[in-house]
Scaffold this motif. Structure first.
Motif, PDB file in Angstrom:
ATOM      1  N   SER A 110       0.973   8.070   4.736  1.00  0.00           N
ATOM      2  CA  SER A 110      -0.036   7.458   4.278  1.00  0.00           C
ATOM      3  C   SER A 110      -1.484   8.261   4.447  1.00  0.00           C
ATOM      4  CB  SER A 110      -0.360   6.472   5.776  1.00  0.00           C
ATOM      5  OG  SER A 110      -0.831   7.302   6.804  1.00  0.00           O
ATOM      6  N   GLY A 111      -1.449   9.599   4.705  1.00  0.00           N
ATOM      7  CA  GLY A 111      -2.607  10.033   4.794  1.00  0.00           C
ATOM      8  C   GLY A 111      -3.122   9.921   6.170  1.00  0.00           C
ATOM      9  N   ILE A 112      -4.316  10.320   6.670  1.00  0.00           N
ATOM     10  CA  ILE A 112      -4.773  10.349   8.116  1.00  0.00           C
ATOM     11  C   ILE A 112      -4.820   8.887   8.715  1.00  0.00           C
ATOM     12  CG2 ILE A 112      -6.461  11.117   9.747  1.00  0.00           C
ATOM     13  CD1 ILE A 112      -7.298  13.219   7.739  1.00  0.00           C
ATOM     14  N   MET A 113      -5.210   7.988   7.796  1.00  0.00           N
ATOM     15  CA  MET A 113      -5.252   6.614   8.198  1.00  0.00           C
ATOM     16  C   MET A 113      -4.013   5.930   8.227  1.00  0.00           C
ATOM     17  SD  MET A 113      -7.912   3.436   7.065  1.00  0.00           S
ATOM     18  CE  MET A 113      -6.944   3.004   5.594  1.00  0.00           C
ATOM     19  N   GLY A 114      -3.587   5.246   9.355  1.00  0.00           N
ATOM     20  CA  GLY A 114      -2.133   4.455   9.527  1.00  0.00           C
ATOM     21  C   GLY A 114      -2.616   2.998   9.159  1.00  0.00           C
ATOM     22  N   TYR A 115      -1.683   2.446   8.484  1.00  0.00           N
ATOM     23  CA  TYR A 115      -1.910   1.164   8.313  1.00  0.00           C
ATOM     24  C   TYR A 115      -0.667   0.405   8.499  1.00  0.00           C
ATOM     25  CZ  TYR A 115      -0.728   2.417   3.427  1.00  0.00           C
ATOM     26  OH  TYR A 115      -0.377   2.878   2.298  1.00  0.00           O
ATOM     27  N   LEU A 116      -0.766  -1.094   8.644  1.00  0.00           N
ATOM     28  CA  LEU A 116       0.457  -2.041   8.654  1.00  0.00           C
ATOM     29  C   LEU A 116       0.028  -3.029   7.771  1.00  0.00           C
ATOM     30  CD1 LEU A 116       0.909  -2.855  12.509  1.00  0.00           C
ATOM     31  CD2 LEU A 116       2.619  -2.122  10.812  1.00  0.00           C
ATOM     32  N   ARG A 131       0.511  12.305  -3.558  1.00  0.00           N
ATOM     33  CA  ARG A 131       0.023  11.427  -2.291  1.00  0.00           C
ATOM     34  C   ARG A 131      -1.262  10.725  -2.871  1.00  0.00           C
ATOM     35  NH1 ARG A 131       4.366  11.634  -0.352  1.00  0.00           N
ATOM     36  NH2 ARG A 131       4.962  13.085   1.095  1.00  0.00           N
ATOM     37  N   GLN A 132      -1.162   9.911  -3.694  1.00  0.00           N
ATOM     38  CA  GLN A 132      -2.077   9.205  -4.395  1.00  0.00           C
ATOM     39  C   GLN A 132      -2.519   7.798  -3.586  1.00  0.00           C
ATOM     40  OE1 GLN A 132      -0.465   8.691  -8.568  1.00  0.00           O
ATOM     41  NE2 GLN A 132      -2.149   9.664  -8.906  1.00  0.00           N
ATOM     42  N   SER A 133      -3.301   6.904  -4.074  1.00  0.00           N
ATOM     43  CA  SER A 133      -3.987   5.822  -3.441  1.00  0.00           C
ATOM     44  C   SER A 133      -5.122   6.127  -2.506  1.00  0.00           C
ATOM     45  CB  SER A 133      -2.878   5.121  -2.582  1.00  0.00           C
ATOM     46  OG  SER A 133      -3.134   4.961  -1.146  1.00  0.00           O
ATOM     47  N   GLY A 134      -5.948   5.233  -2.228  1.00  0.00           N
ATOM     48  CA  GLY A 134      -7.230   5.277  -1.682  1.00  0.00           C
ATOM     49  C   GLY A 134      -7.226   5.901  -0.338  1.00  0.00           C
ATOM     50  N   SER A 135      -5.739   5.668   0.341  1.00  0.00           N
ATOM     51  CA  SER A 135      -5.752   5.998   1.804  1.00  0.00           C
ATOM     52  C   SER A 135      -4.685   7.201   1.923  1.00  0.00           C
ATOM     53  CB  SER A 135      -5.291   4.940   2.582  1.00  0.00           C
ATOM     54  OG  SER A 135      -3.648   4.881   2.251  1.00  0.00           O
ATOM     55  N   GLY A 136      -4.354   7.696   0.636  1.00  0.00           N
ATOM     56  CA  GLY A 136      -3.549   8.800   0.880  1.00  0.00           C
ATOM     57  C   GLY A 136      -4.049  10.302   1.032  1.00  0.00           C
ATOM     58  N   HIS A 146     -11.654   2.873   5.267  1.00  0.00           N
ATOM     59  CA  HIS A 146     -11.488   2.929   3.939  1.00  0.00           C
ATOM     60  C   HIS A 146     -10.388   2.233   3.122  1.00  0.00           C
ATOM     61  CE1 HIS A 146      -9.428   6.706   5.472  1.00  0.00           C
ATOM     62  NE2 HIS A 146      -8.616   6.425   4.219  1.00  0.00           N
ATOM     63  N   GLN A 147     -10.715   2.178   1.812  1.00  0.00           N
ATOM     64  CA  GLN A 147      -9.710   0.901   1.332  1.00  0.00           C
ATOM     65  C   GLN A 147      -8.465   1.761   0.803  1.00  0.00           C
ATOM     66  OE1 GLN A 147     -12.393  -0.562  -1.795  1.00  0.00           O
ATOM     67  NE2 GLN A 147     -13.573  -1.739  -0.433  1.00  0.00           N
ATOM     68  N   ILE A 148      -7.376   1.091   0.957  1.00  0.00           N
ATOM     69  CA  ILE A 148      -6.151   1.524   0.246  1.00  0.00           C
ATOM     70  C   ILE A 148      -5.992   1.222  -1.020  1.00  0.00           C
ATOM     71  CG2 ILE A 148      -3.541   1.611   0.983  1.00  0.00           C
ATOM     72  CD1 ILE A 148      -4.556   0.347   3.714  1.00  0.00           C
ATOM     73  N   ARG A 149      -6.808   1.765  -1.918  1.00  0.00           N
ATOM     74  CA  ARG A 149      -6.813   1.350  -3.306  1.00  0.00           C
ATOM     75  C   ARG A 149      -5.616   1.851  -3.996  1.00  0.00           C
ATOM     76  NH1 ARG A 149     -12.904   3.036  -5.076  1.00  0.00           N
ATOM     77  NH2 ARG A 149     -13.817   2.102  -3.321  1.00  0.00           N
ATOM     78  N   ALA A 150      -4.912   0.792  -4.748  1.00  0.00           N
ATOM     79  CA  ALA A 150      -3.800   1.332  -5.611  1.00  0.00           C
ATOM     80  C   ALA A 150      -3.991   2.184  -6.563  1.00  0.00           C
ATOM     81  CB  ALA A 150      -3.259  -0.005  -6.128  1.00  0.00           C
TER      82      ALA A 150
END
Ligand SMILES: Nc1nc2c(c(=O)[nH]1)N[C@H]1C(S)=C(S)[C@@H](COP(=O)(O)OP(=O)(O)OC[C@H]3O[C@@H](n4cnc5c(=O)[nH]c(N)nc54)[C@H](O)[C@@H]3O)O[C@H]1N2
Ligand SMILES: Nc1nc2c(c(=O)[nH]1)N[C@H]1C(S)=C(S)[C@@H](COP(=O)(O)OP(=O)(O)OC[C@H]3O[C@@H](n4cnc5c(=O)[nH]c(N)nc54)[C@H](O)[C@@H]3O)O[C@H]1N2
Ligand SMILES: [Mo]
Length: 779
Positions: free
Chosen positions: A493-499, A166-171, A25-29
């Protein structure tokens, strides 16, 4: 990000991937991310290094060269270390810049190359809850992952507001939404003084509660569960096996076991184990607690403002739930009684005896996914002592005499060995906690104005913030859109981690330099350039840190896989990983044979560490609620609902909350956001009617410590008797010098910390910033 001729023209959110939840899923701002163009080009960007010319705090500066700035910082560092002590130098808490390479570790390197600096422990976010959770036997963010809500039938959130914080599309906000959407059978109860966006029709019930009284609610519920015999027949075995301190017998047994152990560590706790201090007797008002009376729902209702009927209703829902999933948010912890309030709320989960089962949590914040990025080493700090992040004003005024017993100093030889040095230099790096985010802004401003106390203040920021105005030397940083770097999802980040392998969108603006480069200049003036750079330039460091990140096994599942070079990674930009396991809190302890990390190895309802510190430490009798209890107990405090001393002159409880319009004070200077999210104090219509306020009218709010001026938002979204204000607005004493009812110059910026009190909490020595009593009137 779109730019032309090196100028950003448009910011777009993540629109890569097919955007399947749980896959990619997208990490939308959020609104803040989308406003970055205005933030980057804000008129108050710091453009050149500057030095103070007027009185400290007046905000008068002249531009200087980088050479002069670096020389001054290097020579002052050396002077203060030799004239006073390395313990007189502090790097202040600050959260403004999270990225990896050009992080504040660059400053750690120069401070350590200068012989070290005073450490801090704890943080403004979770100080009380981290201690409460550790004392109980887990981490404060070790709750079941939100995916496991699929197995639950009852969700209870106390001060839990992921949709706004915890906003954002990945939060976590998005995870929460997905999780509750996927489980139609889930009943949702929210307990908060405010009706938040995390509710907005998604909840089955909202129970408005008075700030700082969740422990009373929890005790009323516990009374129902225990007095009805439900605990005896449903969870007594669980409490006996996995916990200590529920009843007298468990403590008698523990004491005997510790006495017989021969282990000096265990023997040291024995004098503090008092079996009379057990949770069951306390709740039922039996044994030594008979003078206090039972913690019945009718008692709890008078304190917390939720009716007796509703408290009983919540209790019966918890008892009847197959898999109750409870989260206590950090709003509950940021109070004068935060430690005990958190522990009391954690009890609700343990009393069910179901912790460790699918769909059940332990009351802590949910676990998150994360990918890891390697950072630069800050080198090692020879100074061993640390103060609580919150107590720097005390360290300025009386650092020489601060001790473990009185002030929670860590790393000294014993309880009474003083820290032995006053603070003389502060480095506020990506921090507005010097003035704006700390408590009692007027009080701290007064301490800092006197430059014979703290002699040297360096602020490294991108904008002229209220804290920046108190600098002696101002160092203009590049913003992250001007930086090449490697950054992970931080801790949230929420459940999805990212770099993200960041690529600078534009060149550094004006004379701004990255922290790495500015510290190299300072290191050079100190004669330590080689030790600082280790012979690498920025590209060299990034290549090395990228290689470490690429080979980190935690990143093995990144999608797409991390390519071989940093340049290729920058082309790709974002890497994601979603672990779909419905991990359950304390599962391995409950279903395995292990121990938790407490002195007893069990979940400590009776905390041995709290019992010990409560007995050994020194507290202030004049501060209501300044004590530590060994079992979780509702603690009436100064400026809490039950504080008679302030109730007449300051009839309203005021709490700040984290608003969508800012990250703390960051983004306050972005006009789009000021327009999108109003800065007004929330007041219940009944209260507003009594005061004769109309919607949007200007009001003055004051406490003993200051006065602020701002509009009022009349709304049923806040409990009667409570005022709620988004925290983080910029402290701005009226330039015309107008004085408010508190006797201070009115803060027309509306910063809540103009009103908050500097009073470290009993155990964590943390920030009680949601505990305030105030008065309000038309401006
Ligand atoms: N009353 C009240 N007070 C609170 C809270 C509350 O709930 N109520 N919350 C507390 C909490 S949880 C926290 S974490 C603290 C946060 O307190 P701070 O860590 O001070 O957070 P910010 O106010 O966002 O300040 C960050 C600073 O970093 C700067 N900055 C941003 N980007 C960059 C960059 O790229 N480089 C540099 N050099 N600087 C940059 C910003 O301009 C800003 O001045 O506040 C605490 N204060
Ligand atoms: N948009 C946005 N997001 C942020 C931040 C931000 O400034 N803006 N800051 C970030 C940081 S550093 C942190 S630490 C987190 C903070 O996250 P939190 O600590 O969770 O945020 P708060 O808004 O302080 O509190 C959460 C909720 O608790 C409620 N609350 C306050 N007191 C009580 C109480 O006594 N009882 C109950 N039941 N509820 C209470 C508040 O009304 C609020 O809805 O947010 C992070 N995310
Ligand atoms: Mo925070």
């Amino acid at each position: 990000m779109f730019s032309s001729d090196g100028i950003i023209t448009r910011v777009e959110a993540d629109n890569e991937t097919t955007d399947e939840y749980g896959v990619n899923h997208q990490i939308r701002a959020c609104a803040r991310g989308r406003s970055l163009r205005q933030r980057t080009y804000a008129p108050d960007r710091l453009k050149t290094p500057m030095k103070r010319v007027g009185k400290r705090g007046e905000g008068k500066f002249v531009p200087i060269s980088w050479d002069e700035a670096a020389s001054t910082v290097a020579s002052e560092l050396q002077r203060i270390a030799s004239e006073y002590s390395n313990k007189s130098i502090l790097k202040l808490y600050g959260t403004g810049a999270y990225y990896g390479f050009s992080s504040s570790n660059c400053f750690n390197r120069i401070l350590n190359l200068n012989g070290g600096f005073l450490n801090i422990y704890g943080n403004y976010s979770w100080a009380q809850q981290n201690e409460a959770a550790a004392a109980t036997g887990f981490g404060s963010t070790s709750g079941s992952i939100l995916l496991s809500l699929k197995d639950s039938d009852l969700f209870i959130g106390l001060g839990y507001n992921p949709s706004e914080m915890r906003q954002s599309g990945s939060g976590e906000g998005y995870d929460f939404l997905q999780a509750i959407k996927a489980n139609d059978a889930l009943e949702i109860i929210m307990i908060d003084p405010r009706y938040t966006d995390s509710m907005a029709g998604k909840e089955d019930n909202w129970f408005p509660i008075r700030p700082g009284t969740d422990a009373a609610l929890a005790e009323g519920i516990a009374y129902e569960m225990i007095s009805s015999g439900w605990v005896d027949s449903n969870s007594k075995n669980f409490l006996d096996k996995f916990c200590v301190g529920y009843d007298k017998d468990s403590l008698i047994k523990l004491k005997a076991e510790f006495q017989a152990s021969g282990d000096p560590k265990k023997l040291a706790y024995v004098p503090y184990i008092n079996p009379d201090d057990n949770y069951k007797d306390y709740i039922l008002g039996e044994g030594t607690f008979s003078t206090k009376g039972p913690r019945t729902p009718s008692w709890a209702a008078k304190v917390c403002g939720i009716s007796e009927t509703n408290i009983k209703k919540i209790a019966s829902k918890i008892m009847n739930a197959r898999a109750p999933f409870i989260i206590t948010g950090a709003g509950v912890n940021r109070h004068a009684n935060g430690e005990q309030a958190m522990r009391s709320c954690y009890m609700l989960s343990f009393l069910t005896g179901k912790v460790g089962q699918p769909g059940v949590s332990n009351g802590a914040l949910p676990s998150q996914g994360s990918l890891s990025n390697s950072g630069m080493s800050g080198l090692s700090n020879p100074v061993k002592e640390s103060i609580s992040f919150f107590t720097f004003p005390d360290a300025i005024e009386r650092g020489h005499e601060m001790t473990a017993r009185k002030d929670g100093i860590r790393g000294t030889a014993d309880l009474d060995t003083p820290l032995g040095a006053d603070l003389k230099a502060i480095f506020a790096l990506n921090s507005n906690a010097l003035i704006n985010q700390h408590s009692d802004s007027n009080g701290i401003a007064k301490i800092l104005e006197d430059d014979t106390k703290c002699e040297f203040i360096v602020v490294c920021d991108c904008w002229m913030t209220p804290s920046a105005k108190f600098a002696d030397i101002l160092l203009p940083d590049t913003s992250w859109l001007e930086s090449n770097d490697l950054v992970n999802d931080s801790y949230a980040s929420g459940i999805m981690g990212y770099l993200v392998a960041m690529k600078a969108a534009i060149d550094p603006l004006w004379e701004c330099k990255s922290m790495y480069d500015m510290c190299a200049l300072i290191a050079d003036k100190m004669g330590k350039l080689g030790e600082y750079t280790e012979g690498k330039d920025e590209a060299g460091w990034l290549a090395e840190l990228y290689e470490k990140t690429r080979t980190n096994s935690n990143n093995a599942n990144a999608i797409p896989p991390l390519p071989s070079t940093y340049e290729e990674a920058q082309k790709q930009g974002v890497f994601r990983a979603f672990d779909g396991k419905a991990t359950v809190a304390l599962e391995s302890y409950i279903n395995g044979a292990g121990k938790v990390n407490t002195p007893s190895g069990k979940i400590e309802i009776f905390s041995l560490q709290m019992a010990q510190k409560g007995a050994e430490w020194e507290f202030n009798d004049e501060v209501k609620g300044d004590y530590i209890s060994s079992i979780p107990m509702y603690q009436a405090t100064w400026e809490g609902y039950e504080d008679d001393e302030t109730s007449e002159d300051y009839p309203f409880q005021l709490m700040g909350y984290h608003t969508k319009g800012r990250t703390h004070s960051s983004y306050h200077n972005v006009p789009w956001l000021r327009e999108a999210v109003e800065d007004a104090v929330w007041m219940n219509p009944g209260d507003a009617y009594k005061k004769g306020f109309t919607q949007g009218s200007k009001v003055l709010i004051w406490s003993k410590r200051g006065t602020i001026e701002l509009p009022v938002r009349v709304t049923p979204r806040v409990a009667p008797g409570v005022l709620a204000l988004g925290q983080g607005a910029w402290y701005t004493p009226d330039p015309s010098g107008r004085v408010g009812p508190s006797g201070h110059i009115i803060d027309i910026g509306g910063c809540i910390n103009t009103l908050t009190r500097y009073q470290p909490s009993p155990f964590a020595k943390g920030n009680p910033q949601h505990t305030n009593r105030v008065q309000i009137a038309s401006a």
